[in-house]
Design a protein around this motif. Structure first.
Motif, short mmCIF file in Angstrom:
data_model
loop_
_atom_site.label_atom_id
_atom_site.label_comp_id
_atom_site.label_asym_id
_atom_site.label_seq_id
_atom_site.Cartn_x
_atom_site.Cartn_y
_atom_site.Cartn_z
N SER A 178 0.82 -1.22 0.00
CA SER A 178 0.00 0.00 0.00
C SER A 178 0.85 1.27 0.00
CB SER A 178 -0.93 0.01 1.22
OG SER A 178 -0.17 -0.01 2.42
N LEU A 179 2.10 1.15 0.41
CA LEU A 179 2.98 2.32 0.52
C LEU A 179 3.78 2.54 -0.76
CD1 LEU A 179 3.51 4.35 2.83
CD2 LEU A 179 5.53 3.00 3.44
N LEU A 180 3.83 1.55 -1.61
CA LEU A 180 4.65 1.64 -2.82
C LEU A 180 4.14 2.76 -3.73
CD1 LEU A 180 7.06 0.14 -4.10
CD2 LEU A 180 5.42 -1.18 -5.43
N GLY A 181 5.06 3.63 -4.14
CA GLY A 181 4.71 4.71 -5.05
C GLY A 181 4.19 5.96 -4.38
N SER A 230 6.71 -6.14 11.30
CA SER A 230 5.33 -5.79 11.67
C SER A 230 5.04 -4.33 11.36
CB SER A 230 5.09 -6.08 13.15
OG SER A 230 5.19 -7.45 13.43
N MET A 231 5.99 -3.46 11.66
CA MET A 231 5.81 -2.04 11.36
C MET A 231 5.73 -1.80 9.85
SD MET A 231 5.61 -0.29 14.20
CE MET A 231 6.14 1.39 13.84
N ALA A 232 6.57 -2.50 9.10
CA ALA A 232 6.53 -2.36 7.64
C ALA A 232 5.18 -2.83 7.10
CB ALA A 232 7.67 -3.15 7.01
N LEU A 233 4.68 -3.93 7.61
CA LEU A 233 3.38 -4.45 7.17
C LEU A 233 2.25 -3.47 7.46
CD1 LEU A 233 3.76 -8.17 8.26
CD2 LEU A 233 3.41 -7.37 5.90
N ILE A 250 6.56 -11.75 1.32
CA ILE A 250 6.94 -11.36 -0.04
C ILE A 250 6.15 -12.19 -1.05
CG2 ILE A 250 8.83 -11.34 -1.71
CD1 ILE A 250 10.76 -10.89 0.65
N ARG A 251 6.03 -13.47 -0.78
CA ARG A 251 5.30 -14.36 -1.69
C ARG A 251 3.83 -13.95 -1.79
NH1 ARG A 251 6.24 -18.92 0.79
NH2 ARG A 251 8.26 -19.16 -0.21
N ASP A 252 3.26 -13.53 -0.64
CA ASP A 252 1.85 -13.12 -0.63
C ASP A 252 1.63 -11.73 -1.21
OD1 ASP A 252 1.33 -15.52 0.60
OD2 ASP A 252 1.20 -14.69 2.63
N GLY A 253 2.71 -10.99 -1.46
CA GLY A 253 2.58 -9.64 -1.99
C GLY A 253 2.29 -8.59 -0.95
N ARG A 254 2.32 -8.96 0.32
CA ARG A 254 2.08 -7.96 1.37
C ARG A 254 3.28 -7.05 1.59
NH1 ARG A 254 0.43 -10.78 6.57
NH2 ARG A 254 1.74 -12.50 5.82
#
Length: 296
Positions: A178-181, A230-233, A250-254
């Motif tokens: 959600s934070l990407l971009g 956890s904070m990154a998630l 990473i595999r789940d795309g989270r």
């Protein structure tokens, strides 16, 4: 002379600050300062130069640093040997492992080592890198499982310890999808490791120890990779996380990569032990690890 004085000496030499060293030793600063003064009085010389910016070793302090480290390890190992001779030591393999490896790597690795020949009893002590190093030096455990990087020297004295590579890992700069971009990469909140973290030493070397400096200001810090994950998630920022720990996310795309792969940090996973002789059970385990590593 008291053994705790030498342990305090090593803590102050490492941290360069009475405040941080006292915190690491879990005592108040005044009590810590008194013990350092007692050691200096016993030695008959000043061991530290005290300045408003912190402390550094005097010439005499630098001279005894290696010997103090060695003496602590020998005394604790002598205690362990005496307990074994007296039959008081449990026949249990003791390991210290950093938190990230305790969660992800250790269970799979120990199962592969056993390979149909179960180990009778295992006790795992999970701590920060600094805490694990202290357990090893003090002879509380014969083995330390940790991440190492060839360009980041370990504070463990090479003459006293030896290691075997048992795996590979990679630190990757990750953020919540959600934070990407939403920000330029160097403007993202930075989730950092504290000084007690071995991963923190490695990340700091990559970010600030080369010509390609990535200017990031830490807005949150912890010695636990799991806490940073956890904070990154939660979308709180970017963290360099071990692939072994964050593989499922990473595999789940989270969690997604936020920087070019050139900012990945390749590491090795090592098992560290003293060069001195260990118990028969520990020596047998070391041989099994060496045989497995040779087959890889």
């Amino acid at each position: 002379m008291e053994l705790v004085w030498l342990e305090d000496f090593n803590a102050l030499a490492e941290h360069g600050s009475f405040v941080r060293a006292a915190e690491a030793r879990h005592i108040t600063q005044p009590a810590f300062s008194r013990r350092i003064r007692s050691l200096e009085q016993w030695m008959g010389v000043k061991l530290f130069v005290r300045t408003p910016q912190g402390t550094t070793l005097t010439e005499a302090g630098s001279h005894i640093q290696v010997h103090a480290f060695e003496a602590i390890g020998r005394l604790y190992r002598l205690r362990a040997e005496a307990q074994e001779v007296a039959g008081k030591a449990a026949k249990t393999l003791q390991f210290a492992a950093t938190h990230s490896l305790s969660f992800s790597f250790f269970p799979r690795w120990i199962r592969r080592i056993e390979n149909g020949a179960p180990i009778e009893a295992i006790q795992l002590h999970s701590d920060s890198m600094l805490g694990c190093e202290q357990l090893l030096v003090q002879g509380e455990v014969p083995f330390l499982l940790c991440h190492l990087h060839p360009e980041v020297p370990s504070p463990l004295i090479q003459d006293q310890f030896v290691s075997q590579k048992v795996g590979d890992d990679t630190l990757i700069a990750l953020v919540a999808s959600s934070l990407l971009g939403t920000h330029a990469p160097n403007q993202l909140p930075y989730l950092a490791y504290t000084e007690a973290s071995g991963l923190g030493r490695i990340v700091a070397h990559r970010l600030y120890g080369s010509r390609d400096v990535l200017a990031l200001k830490a807005q949150f810090s912890s010695h636990l990779a799991a806490v940073l994950m956890s904070m990154a998630l939660e979308g709180k920022g970017v963290a360099w996380l071990p692939k072994s720990l964050a593989e499922q996310e990473i595999r789940d795309g989270r969690l997604v990569r936020v920087l070019d792969p050139c900012w990945d940090i390749d590491m090795q996973i090592h098992l560290v032990r003293p060069r001195t002789s260990l118990s028969p059970a520990a020596e047998n385990f070391w041989t099994r690890v060496a045989d497995l590593s040779a087959d890889v």
